[in-house]
Design a protein around this motif. Structure first.
Motif, PDB file in Angstrom:
ATOM      1  N   ALA A  56      15.599  36.862  22.146  1.00 47.56           N
ATOM      2  CA  ALA A  56      15.755  35.711  23.052  1.00 47.56           C
ATOM      3  C   ALA A  56      14.396  35.309  23.617  1.00 47.56           C
ATOM      4  CB  ALA A  56      16.735  36.046  24.172  1.00 47.56           C
ATOM      5  N   THR A  57      13.609  36.282  24.025  1.00 49.08           N
ATOM      6  CA  THR A  57      12.261  35.999  24.522  1.00 49.08           C
ATOM      7  C   THR A  57      11.414  35.374  23.430  1.00 49.08           C
ATOM      8  OG1 THR A  57      12.384  37.854  26.068  1.00 49.08           O
ATOM      9  CG2 THR A  57      10.173  37.046  25.513  1.00 49.08           C
ATOM     10  N   LEU A  58      11.513  35.921  22.239  1.00 48.23           N
ATOM     11  CA  LEU A  58      10.746  35.395  21.108  1.00 48.23           C
ATOM     12  C   LEU A  58      11.101  33.931  20.850  1.00 48.23           C
ATOM     13  CD1 LEU A  58       8.779  35.845  18.761  1.00 48.23           C
ATOM     14  CD2 LEU A  58      10.714  36.747  17.449  1.00 48.23           C
ATOM     15  N   ARG A  59      12.383  33.624  20.843  1.00 49.21           N
ATOM     16  CA  ARG A  59      12.843  32.253  20.588  1.00 49.21           C
ATOM     17  C   ARG A  59      12.347  31.297  21.681  1.00 49.21           C
ATOM     18  NH1 ARG A  59      17.601  33.568  19.682  1.00 49.21           N
ATOM     19  NH2 ARG A  59      18.352  33.526  21.812  1.00 49.21           N
ATOM     20  N   GLU A  60      12.494  31.689  22.938  1.00 54.43           N
ATOM     21  CA  GLU A  60      12.075  30.836  24.054  1.00 54.43           C
ATOM     22  C   GLU A  60      10.559  30.644  24.079  1.00 54.43           C
ATOM     23  OE1 GLU A  60      13.673  32.776  27.480  1.00 54.43           O
ATOM     24  OE2 GLU A  60      15.736  32.505  26.783  1.00 54.43           O
ATOM     25  N   ALA A  61       9.814  31.716  23.877  1.00 51.83           N
ATOM     26  CA  ALA A  61       8.354  31.626  23.905  1.00 51.83           C
ATOM     27  C   ALA A  61       7.825  30.815  22.734  1.00 51.83           C
ATOM     28  CB  ALA A  61       7.738  33.030  23.901  1.00 51.83           C
ATOM     29  N   THR A  62       8.467  30.938  21.578  1.00 49.00           N
ATOM     30  CA  THR A  62       8.056  30.147  20.415  1.00 49.00           C
ATOM     31  C   THR A  62       8.287  28.668  20.664  1.00 49.00           C
ATOM     32  OG1 THR A  62       8.494  31.994  18.923  1.00 49.00           O
ATOM     33  CG2 THR A  62       8.416  29.802  17.937  1.00 49.00           C
ATOM     34  N   ALA A  63       9.418  28.319  21.257  1.00 55.62           N
ATOM     35  CA  ALA A  63       9.700  26.913  21.570  1.00 55.62           C
ATOM     36  C   ALA A  63       8.702  26.380  22.591  1.00 55.62           C
ATOM     37  CB  ALA A  63      11.127  26.767  22.092  1.00 55.62           C
ATOM     38  N   GLU A  64       8.397  27.171  23.608  1.00 56.09           N
ATOM     39  CA  GLU A  64       7.433  26.747  24.621  1.00 56.09           C
ATOM     40  C   GLU A  64       6.042  26.596  24.003  1.00 56.09           C
ATOM     41  OE1 GLU A  64       5.721  27.971  29.006  1.00 56.09           O
ATOM     42  OE2 GLU A  64       7.373  29.117  28.168  1.00 56.09           O
ATOM     43  N   SER A  65       5.654  27.538  23.175  1.00 56.36           N
ATOM     44  CA  SER A  65       4.358  27.471  22.511  1.00 56.36           C
ATOM     45  C   SER A  65       4.254  26.219  21.648  1.00 56.36           C
ATOM     46  CB  SER A  65       4.151  28.724  21.651  1.00 56.36           C
ATOM     47  OG  SER A  65       2.968  28.624  20.908  1.00 56.36           O
ATOM     48  N   ARG A  66       5.312  25.918  20.927  1.00 55.13           N
ATOM     49  CA  ARG A  66       5.331  24.737  20.067  1.00 55.13           C
ATOM     50  C   ARG A  66       5.159  23.461  20.895  1.00 55.13           C
ATOM     51  NH1 ARG A  66      10.483  24.706  18.046  1.00 55.13           N
ATOM     52  NH2 ARG A  66       9.931  26.592  16.952  1.00 55.13           N
ATOM     53  N   ARG A  67       5.869  23.378  22.015  1.00 49.63           N
ATOM     54  CA  ARG A  67       5.756  22.186  22.879  1.00 49.63           C
ATOM     55  C   ARG A  67       4.347  22.026  23.434  1.00 49.63           C
ATOM     56  NH1 ARG A  67      10.924  23.926  24.452  1.00 49.63           N
ATOM     57  NH2 ARG A  67      10.054  25.072  26.217  1.00 49.63           N
ATOM     58  N   TRP A  68       3.802  23.117  23.978  1.00 47.66           N
ATOM     59  CA  TRP A  68       2.470  23.030  24.563  1.00 47.66           C
ATOM     60  C   TRP A  68       1.403  22.788  23.498  1.00 47.66           C
ATOM     61  CZ3 TRP A  68       2.217  21.510  29.149  1.00 47.66           C
ATOM     62  CH2 TRP A  68       3.060  21.982  30.152  1.00 47.66           C
ATOM     63  N   SER A  69       1.551  23.385  22.322  1.00 46.36           N
ATOM     64  CA  SER A  69       0.547  23.168  21.269  1.00 46.36           C
ATOM     65  C   SER A  69       0.535  21.712  20.822  1.00 46.36           C
ATOM     66  CB  SER A  69       0.753  24.116  20.088  1.00 46.36           C
ATOM     67  OG  SER A  69       1.989  23.887  19.465  1.00 46.36           O
ATOM     68  N   ALA A  70       1.691  21.072  20.781  1.00 49.42           N
ATOM     69  CA  ALA A  70       1.736  19.644  20.430  1.00 49.42           C
ATOM     70  C   ALA A  70       1.076  18.807  21.524  1.00 49.42           C
ATOM     71  CB  ALA A  70       3.175  19.195  20.208  1.00 49.42           C
ATOM     72  N   GLU A  71       1.336  19.140  22.780  1.00 47.24           N
ATOM     73  CA  GLU A  71       0.734  18.406  23.894  1.00 47.24           C
ATOM     74  C   GLU A  71      -0.790  18.559  23.903  1.00 47.24           C
ATOM     75  OE1 GLU A  71       2.034  16.358  26.156  1.00 47.24           O
ATOM     76  OE2 GLU A  71       4.041  16.578  25.341  1.00 47.24           O
ATOM     77  N   LEU A  72      -1.265  19.721  23.532  1.00 46.74           N
ATOM     78  CA  LEU A  72      -2.702  20.004  23.579  1.00 46.74           C
ATOM     79  C   LEU A  72      -3.441  19.607  22.305  1.00 46.74           C
ATOM     80  CD1 LEU A  72      -2.439  23.489  25.291  1.00 46.74           C
ATOM     81  CD2 LEU A  72      -3.347  21.381  26.325  1.00 46.74           C
ATOM     82  N   GLY A  73      -2.731  19.147  21.295  1.00 47.33           N
ATOM     83  CA  GLY A  73      -3.382  18.762  20.050  1.00 47.33           C
ATOM     84  C   GLY A  73      -3.709  19.946  19.167  1.00 47.33           C
ATOM     85  N   LEU A  74      -2.892  20.979  19.208  1.00 44.15           N
ATOM     86  CA  LEU A  74      -3.158  22.195  18.434  1.00 44.15           C
ATOM     87  C   LEU A  74      -2.281  22.337  17.197  1.00 44.15           C
ATOM     88  CD1 LEU A  74      -3.585  24.668  21.415  1.00 44.15           C
ATOM     89  CD2 LEU A  74      -5.389  23.714  19.960  1.00 44.15           C
ATOM     90  N   THR A  75      -1.435  21.360  16.914  1.00 39.31           N
ATOM     91  CA  THR A  75      -0.634  21.393  15.694  1.00 39.31           C
ATOM     92  C   THR A  75      -1.338  20.553  14.634  1.00 39.31           C
ATOM     93  OG1 THR A  75       0.664  19.443  16.290  1.00 39.31           O
ATOM     94  CG2 THR A  75       1.501  21.594  17.023  1.00 39.31           C
ATOM     95  N   PRO A  76      -1.048  20.760  13.363  1.00 42.73           N
ATOM     96  CA  PRO A  76      -1.700  19.939  12.331  1.00 42.73           C
ATOM     97  C   PRO A  76      -1.502  18.439  12.552  1.00 42.73           C
ATOM     98  CG  PRO A  76      -0.625  21.813  11.319  1.00 42.73           C
ATOM     99  CD  PRO A  76      -0.217  21.817  12.766  1.00 42.73           C
ATOM    100  N   ALA A  77      -0.297  18.026  12.915  1.00 50.58           N
ATOM    101  CA  ALA A  77      -0.042  16.593  13.123  1.00 50.58           C
ATOM    102  C   ALA A  77      -0.798  16.066  14.333  1.00 50.58           C
ATOM    103  CB  ALA A  77       1.451  16.342  13.292  1.00 50.58           C
ATOM    104  N   SER A  78      -0.732  16.790  15.453  1.00 57.05           N
ATOM    105  CA  SER A  78      -1.429  16.304  16.642  1.00 57.05           C
ATOM    106  C   SER A  78      -2.939  16.436  16.494  1.00 57.05           C
ATOM    107  CB  SER A  78      -0.933  17.033  17.892  1.00 57.05           C
ATOM    108  OG  SER A  78      -1.208  18.413  17.833  1.00 57.05           O
ATOM    109  N   ARG A  79      -3.389  17.424  15.733  1.00 58.15           N
ATOM    110  CA  ARG A  79      -4.824  17.595  15.514  1.00 58.15           C
ATOM    111  C   ARG A  79      -5.385  16.435  14.703  1.00 58.15           C
ATOM    112  NH1 ARG A  79      -4.664  22.513  14.213  1.00 58.15           N
ATOM    113  NH2 ARG A  79      -4.359  22.244  12.003  1.00 58.15           N
ATOM    114  N   SER A  80      -4.620  15.916  13.761  1.00 59.05           N
ATOM    115  CA  SER A  80      -5.099  14.799  12.947  1.00 59.05           C
ATOM    116  C   SER A  80      -5.232  13.529  13.776  1.00 59.05           C
ATOM    117  CB  SER A  80      -4.174  14.555  11.753  1.00 59.05           C
ATOM    118  OG  SER A  80      -2.930  14.053  12.187  1.00 59.05           O
ATOM    119  N   ARG A  81      -4.507  13.460  14.899  1.00 51.28           N
ATOM    120  CA  ARG A  81      -4.612  12.301  15.793  1.00 51.28           C
ATOM    121  C   ARG A  81      -5.699  12.479  16.830  1.00 51.28           C
ATOM    122  NH1 ARG A  81       1.162  13.172  16.394  1.00 51.28           N
ATOM    123  NH2 ARG A  81       0.645  13.925  18.468  1.00 51.28           N
TER     124      ARG A  81
END
Length: 135
Positions: free
Chosen positions: A96-121
């Motif tokens: 449960a912690t893993l699932r929640e932390a992964t979702a939070e990490s994914r959201r923050w990484s997109a906001e910060l430009g750390l995903t491949p899609a957001s990094r290309s922008r």
């Protein structure tokens, strides 16, 4: 022609009050969160997309990364299934912690430009006088 923007994040662009040196991680951060801080902050500072007001987002991203590592370590140590107090075999609670932390990490990484899609922008910023971003 319509332009759909639902679900799209704002494109990170260099900002005038950007942090220009990598700050030290907060003292209260876990060791693993500090490791993540030292991994991602140089990239974000170089892109000049973080203002002092954005540091909470970076802290949350780093703490989520630490939570992911902790949950994985607990699962690796105890196994994917554990016995509860009634003697029943159940999936490890760290999932449960893993699932929640992964979702939070994914959201923050997109906001910060750390995903491949957001990094290309994400924009970059040089200190050239000819740079249109300086206007």
């Amino acid at each position: 022609m319509s332009h759909h923007t639902r679900g799209r994040k704002a494109e990170p662009q260099p900002i005038s009050d950007a942090i220009r040196t990598v700050p030290q991680p907060p003292k209260a951060m876990s060791t693993d969160a500090k490791i993540e801080w030292r991994r991602v902050l140089p990239v974000l500072v170089e892109r000049r997309v973080l203002s002092p007001a954005d540091m909470h987002a970076v802290e949350r991203f780093c703490e989520a990364a630490s939570d992911i590592k902790d949950a994985r370590a607990a699962i690796a140590k105890d196994g994917a299934y554990v016995e509860n107090r009634l003697g029943e075999i159940k999936r490890h609670p760290a999932f449960a912690t893993l699932r929640e932390a992964t979702a939070e990490s994914r959201r923050w990484s997109a906001e910060l430009g750390l995903t491949p899609a957001s990094r290309s922008r994400a924009g970059t910023h040089d200190d050239d006088e000819d740079n249109a971003m300086d206007l």
